[in-house]
Design a protein around this motif. Structure first.
Motif, PDB file in Angstrom:
ATOM      1  N   ALA A  55      -5.425  21.648  23.183  1.00 56.33           N
ATOM      2  CA  ALA A  55      -4.670  21.363  21.961  1.00 56.33           C
ATOM      3  C   ALA A  55      -3.980  20.003  21.948  1.00 56.33           C
ATOM      4  O   ALA A  55      -3.241  19.697  21.011  1.00 56.33           O
ATOM      5  CB  ALA A  55      -3.643  22.473  21.725  1.00 56.33           C
ATOM      6  N   HIS A  56      -4.212  19.197  22.967  1.00 54.70           N
ATOM      7  CA  HIS A  56      -3.573  17.865  22.934  1.00 54.70           C
ATOM      8  C   HIS A  56      -4.377  16.900  23.795  1.00 54.70           C
ATOM      9  O   HIS A  56      -4.302  16.926  25.025  1.00 54.70           O
ATOM     10  CB  HIS A  56      -2.128  17.949  23.434  1.00 54.70           C
ATOM     11  CG  HIS A  56      -1.320  16.718  23.137  1.00 54.70           C
ATOM     12  ND1 HIS A  56      -0.124  16.754  22.462  1.00 54.70           N
ATOM     13  CD2 HIS A  56      -1.532  15.410  23.414  1.00 54.70           C
ATOM     14  CE1 HIS A  56       0.367  15.529  22.347  1.00 54.70           C
ATOM     15  NE2 HIS A  56      -0.475  14.681  22.923  1.00 54.70           N
ATOM     16  N   VAL A  57      -5.155  16.078  23.129  1.00 55.33           N
ATOM     17  CA  VAL A  57      -6.070  15.177  23.829  1.00 55.33           C
ATOM     18  C   VAL A  57      -6.028  13.802  23.178  1.00 55.33           C
ATOM     19  O   VAL A  57      -5.775  13.682  21.974  1.00 55.33           O
ATOM     20  CB  VAL A  57      -7.509  15.765  23.764  1.00 55.33           C
ATOM     21  CG1 VAL A  57      -8.560  14.733  24.070  1.00 55.33           C
ATOM     22  CG2 VAL A  57      -7.643  16.951  24.707  1.00 55.33           C
ATOM     23  N   HIS A  58      -6.236  12.773  23.975  1.00 60.38           N
ATOM     24  CA  HIS A  58      -6.464  11.415  23.461  1.00 60.38           C
ATOM     25  C   HIS A  58      -7.843  11.015  23.956  1.00 60.38           C
ATOM     26  O   HIS A  58      -7.997  10.558  25.095  1.00 60.38           O
ATOM     27  CB  HIS A  58      -5.395  10.460  23.975  1.00 60.38           C
ATOM     28  CG  HIS A  58      -4.009  10.902  23.591  1.00 60.38           C
ATOM     29  ND1 HIS A  58      -3.494  10.671  22.350  1.00 60.38           N
ATOM     30  CD2 HIS A  58      -3.073  11.599  24.270  1.00 60.38           C
ATOM     31  CE1 HIS A  58      -2.273  11.189  22.284  1.00 60.38           C
ATOM     32  NE2 HIS A  58      -1.997  11.765  23.428  1.00 60.38           N
ATOM     33  N   ALA A  59      -8.855  11.220  23.114  1.00 56.90           N
ATOM     34  CA  ALA A  59     -10.236  11.143  23.589  1.00 56.90           C
ATOM     35  C   ALA A  59     -10.604   9.757  24.112  1.00 56.90           C
ATOM     36  O   ALA A  59     -11.238   9.640  25.170  1.00 56.90           O
ATOM     37  CB  ALA A  59     -11.198  11.558  22.477  1.00 56.90           C
ATOM     38  N   GLY A 255       1.391  15.658  15.584  1.00 62.24           N
ATOM     39  CA  GLY A 255       0.875  15.367  16.915  1.00 62.24           C
ATOM     40  C   GLY A 255       1.781  14.379  17.584  1.00 62.24           C
ATOM     41  O   GLY A 255       2.973  14.621  17.724  1.00 62.24           O
ATOM     42  N   ASP A 256       1.236  13.243  17.964  1.00 63.51           N
ATOM     43  CA  ASP A 256       2.072  12.254  18.634  1.00 63.51           C
ATOM     44  C   ASP A 256       2.785  11.360  17.624  1.00 63.51           C
ATOM     45  O   ASP A 256       2.639  10.139  17.620  1.00 63.51           O
ATOM     46  CB  ASP A 256       1.263  11.451  19.658  1.00 63.51           C
ATOM     47  CG  ASP A 256       1.129  12.224  20.963  1.00 63.51           C
ATOM     48  OD1 ASP A 256       1.935  13.150  21.186  1.00 63.51           O
ATOM     49  OD2 ASP A 256       0.231  11.919  21.760  1.00 63.51           O
ATOM     50  N   LEU A 257       3.559  12.004  16.787  1.00 57.83           N
ATOM     51  CA  LEU A 257       4.517  11.296  15.939  1.00 57.83           C
ATOM     52  C   LEU A 257       5.797  11.293  16.784  1.00 57.83           C
ATOM     53  O   LEU A 257       6.543  12.271  16.837  1.00 57.83           O
ATOM     54  CB  LEU A 257       4.677  12.055  14.623  1.00 57.83           C
ATOM     55  CG  LEU A 257       5.602  11.508  13.545  1.00 57.83           C
ATOM     56  CD1 LEU A 257       5.437  10.013  13.345  1.00 57.83           C
ATOM     57  CD2 LEU A 257       5.325  12.216  12.236  1.00 57.83           C
ATOM     58  N   GLU A 342       4.748  19.105  19.754  1.00 57.53           N
ATOM     59  CA  GLU A 342       4.073  18.803  21.012  1.00 57.53           C
ATOM     60  C   GLU A 342       5.115  18.724  22.136  1.00 57.53           C
ATOM     61  O   GLU A 342       6.181  18.137  21.950  1.00 57.53           O
ATOM     62  CB  GLU A 342       3.329  17.476  20.904  1.00 57.53           C
ATOM     63  CG  GLU A 342       2.369  17.414  19.722  1.00 57.53           C
ATOM     64  CD  GLU A 342       1.376  18.558  19.672  1.00 57.53           C
ATOM     65  OE1 GLU A 342       0.689  18.790  20.684  1.00 57.53           O
ATOM     66  OE2 GLU A 342       1.296  19.233  18.628  1.00 57.53           O
ATOM     67  N   HIS A 343       4.783  19.318  23.249  1.00 56.48           N
ATOM     68  CA  HIS A 343       5.544  19.250  24.505  1.00 56.48           C
ATOM     69  C   HIS A 343       6.757  20.188  24.539  1.00 56.48           C
ATOM     70  O   HIS A 343       6.833  21.035  25.410  1.00 56.48           O
ATOM     71  CB  HIS A 343       5.950  17.807  24.851  1.00 56.48           C
ATOM     72  CG  HIS A 343       4.856  16.805  24.621  1.00 56.48           C
ATOM     73  ND1 HIS A 343       3.600  16.957  25.174  1.00 56.48           N
ATOM     74  CD2 HIS A 343       4.791  15.668  23.874  1.00 56.48           C
ATOM     75  CE1 HIS A 343       2.825  15.943  24.789  1.00 56.48           C
ATOM     76  NE2 HIS A 343       3.521  15.153  24.002  1.00 56.48           N
ATOM     77  N   VAL A 344       7.707  19.988  23.587  1.00 55.80           N
ATOM     78  CA  VAL A 344       8.926  20.837  23.562  1.00 55.80           C
ATOM     79  C   VAL A 344       9.364  21.275  24.952  1.00 55.80           C
ATOM     80  O   VAL A 344       9.469  22.462  25.230  1.00 55.80           O
ATOM     81  CB  VAL A 344       8.770  22.081  22.658  1.00 55.80           C
ATOM     82  CG1 VAL A 344       9.429  21.845  21.336  1.00 55.80           C
ATOM     83  CG2 VAL A 344       7.338  22.495  22.429  1.00 55.80           C
ATOM     84  N   SER A 408      -3.792  19.512  27.618  1.00 55.87           N
ATOM     85  CA  SER A 408      -3.707  18.684  28.826  1.00 55.87           C
ATOM     86  C   SER A 408      -2.969  17.370  28.576  1.00 55.87           C
ATOM     87  O   SER A 408      -2.476  16.752  29.502  1.00 55.87           O
ATOM     88  CB  SER A 408      -5.114  18.350  29.317  1.00 55.87           C
ATOM     89  OG  SER A 408      -5.794  17.579  28.337  1.00 55.87           O
ATOM     90  N   ASP A 409      -2.948  16.933  27.307  1.00 53.17           N
ATOM     91  CA  ASP A 409      -2.494  15.573  26.994  1.00 53.17           C
ATOM     92  C   ASP A 409      -3.338  14.539  27.752  1.00 53.17           C
ATOM     93  O   ASP A 409      -2.847  13.465  28.113  1.00 53.17           O
ATOM     94  CB  ASP A 409      -1.001  15.391  27.311  1.00 53.17           C
ATOM     95  CG  ASP A 409      -0.356  14.252  26.524  1.00 53.17           C
ATOM     96  OD1 ASP A 409      -1.071  13.559  25.760  1.00 53.17           O
ATOM     97  OD2 ASP A 409       0.852  14.040  26.673  1.00 53.17           O
ATOM     98  N   ALA A 410      -4.610  14.878  28.014  1.00 57.10           N
ATOM     99  CA  ALA A 410      -5.493  13.932  28.709  1.00 57.10           C
ATOM    100  C   ALA A 410      -5.438  12.594  27.972  1.00 57.10           C
ATOM    101  O   ALA A 410      -5.470  12.581  26.746  1.00 57.10           O
ATOM    102  CB  ALA A 410      -6.925  14.468  28.717  1.00 57.10           C
TER     103      ALA A 410
HETATM  104 ZN    ZN Z   1      -0.096  12.817  23.558  1.00 60.01          ZN
END
Ligand code: ZN
Length: 500
Positions: A55-59, A255-257, A342-344, A408-410
């Protein structure tokens, strides 16, 4: 065209079969009762599960890490510099890397611009620290960012944080050519498929990767068999954030706001100062009114809003905004949008209660806790033991009814869905972990739910999209979870198509 996966173990039941038709699960039952099908795939008892959702990726960044310079394993500054030197010799163009972490280095300091210039010369170079909220850049790259020296977070040694970091990161990824970018995205999608990940949520945004990058990724995913990509765009509605959501058919405006940064860089916004740097409590990036406006605009448009929040002060700011909008537009309107965070990572019981009441989803990264949580990790160093122990309270969130999705926040941590499930169970703080099935559910169904795309009967039901993973094991799901196993993916189906 119907496909029958037969002699599979589904959950804890061997001897099952699943028929797929039209991209969906058409039938599910005992193998002996299976309907006739055009194609039959006999799996010899292999475990079949819903495909994972990350649910959290930076491809692009994850792919550049897979194909490029990876400093995660550098145990000293010297070794990191040697690795960079080797990469520079073997490549052309911009030098991109990630993963350096000076906290255990004998030299007692991180990479500087001078270290980098000595190796890369006049080539632009950008090396993100392990938490990706700070980085070091070469002079040649800094020269491409006019005014960078005036931005918050600028440092003459080239170690950048906050706005200076965001500006330089944007310039760095802007310097990646389209061929390099496409190869990186392909590497990420291939790696995801190989791990049984059927869907990734791409967390794009103007400061992360750019609209062109996101559009390219969505096009790549659409033109070849592979994992689905659900896109998020992290830009305030007041700055046009909703336009792209509509244009590209994205899952949400969030997302990454970034409402704040990360603990590692002392940029996550805390309500009380850092333990190891009492002069700072991190920094909030937005005015409260910006957040209210964003949540209101999204709620009115029926669009899911979201934010990156790590510190408790950032969470408080977001919750105040959601609360204000709930009071104005009604609880039902807010809940219907299923806004997500995200993250919290720092959430107290009162905040947990509000997340549950407003139906806000928590998109969490158990690998963060595994890497940095507990009483002796980096979080304890930054926050002190007491606050560190309270980070990522997965069990408390789940018990309060807050929906969780795992990611993963990969490239922050590698794509590793089984590892994420196990880390969610084996929380560094005793009692804070999820029950095994709940963790697995958060890594599969949770991801669909977080994007408001879940099948009402769950991911393994007739009518649900046939996103299925077949594993190199005949063990039951309970046994895999109990044994903390990471079976290899034997086959992955996305929308009923065998993609590997
Ligand atoms: Zn991220």
């Amino acid at each position: 065209m119907t496909l029958l996966l037969t002699d599979v173990t589904v959950g804890d039941r061997p001897g099952r079969a699943v028929q797929v038709a039209g991209g969906r699960i058409a039938w599910l039952g005992d193998a002996v009762d299976a309907p006739r099908s055009d194609r039959v795939l006999a799996a010899e008892g292999a475990l079949l599960t819903p495909a994972f959702v990350d649910a959290h990726v930076h491809a692009t960044a994850a792919g550049l890490a897979l194909t490029g310079l990876d400093l995660h394993s550098s145990v000293s500054l010297r070794e990191a510099v040697e690795t960079v030197t080797g990469h520079v010799t073997a490549t052309r163009g911009i030098v991109l890397g990630t993963g350096w972490d000076e906290t255990g280095w004998p030299e007692g300091r991180g990479l500087t611009r001078a270290d980098l210039d000595a190796v890369v010369g006049d080539r632009p170079a950008y090396l993100a620290r392990v938490d990706v909220h700070s980085a070091v850049a070469s002079t040649a790259l800094l020269d491409r960012v006019p005014g960078v020296t005036a931005l918050p977070g600028w440092s003459p040694d080239g170690q950048l944080r906050l706005d200076a970091h965001h500006a330089v990161r944007q310039a760095a990824y802007g310097a990646v050519d389209p061929v390099q970018r496409r190869a990186a995205q392909r590497a990420t999608l291939d790696a995801a498929a190989a791990l049984g990940i059927g869907t990734v949520h791409e967390m794009a945004g103007p400061e992360v990767s750019g609209a062109e990058d996101l559009a390219g990724l969505l096009a790549l995913a659409a033109e070849r068999p592979g994992p689905r990509v659900l896109g998020y765009w992290g830009e305030l509605a007041g700055r046009g954030g909703l336009v792209l959501v509509e244009e590209l058919g994205l899952a949400g405006a969030g997302g990454d706001l970034f409402c704040d940064g990360a603990f590692g860089s002392h940029t996550a916004a805390l309500s009380a100062p850092y333990a190891d740097r009492p002069g700072t409590s991190g920094a909030l990036r937005f005015d409260p009114g910006d957040l209210v406006e964003h949540v209101r605009a999204c709620t009115l448009a029926g669009v899911q809003a979201g934010f990156h929040v790590i510190g408790d002060a950032a969470l408080a700011q977001v919750l105040a905004a959601v609360g204000e909008v709930a009071a104005e537009l009604g609880l039902a309107a807010v809940r219907a949008c299923r806004h997500r965070l995200e993250h919290v990572e720092m959430v107290d019981p009162a905040a947990v209660g509000r997340l549950a009441r407003w139906g806000v989803v928590a998109s969490v990264q158990p690998a963060f806790d595994a890497a940095w949580g507990g009483t002796e990790g980096m979080y304890a160093e930054r926050l002190g033991v007491e606050r560190a122990r309270a980070t990522n309270p997965f069990a408390e969130l789940a018990d309060a009814g807050v929906a969780l999705a795992l990611g993963s926040d990969a490239p922050v941590t590698p794509l590793d869905p089984w590892g994420g499930v196990h880390a969610a169970v084996d929380h560094r703080t005793p009692g804070a972990g999820l029950r095994p099935f709940d963790a697995f559910d958060a890594a599969t169904h949770g991801g669909w739910h977080a994007a408001r795309a879940e099948h009402p009967a769950g991911p393994l039901a007739v009518g649900a999209p046939a996103d299925l993973a077949l594993w190199e094991t005949t063990a039951t799901l309970s046994a895999v979870l109990a044994g903390r196993a990471r079976p290899a993916c034997r086959q992955l189906l996305v929308a009923g198509e065998v993609v590997r």
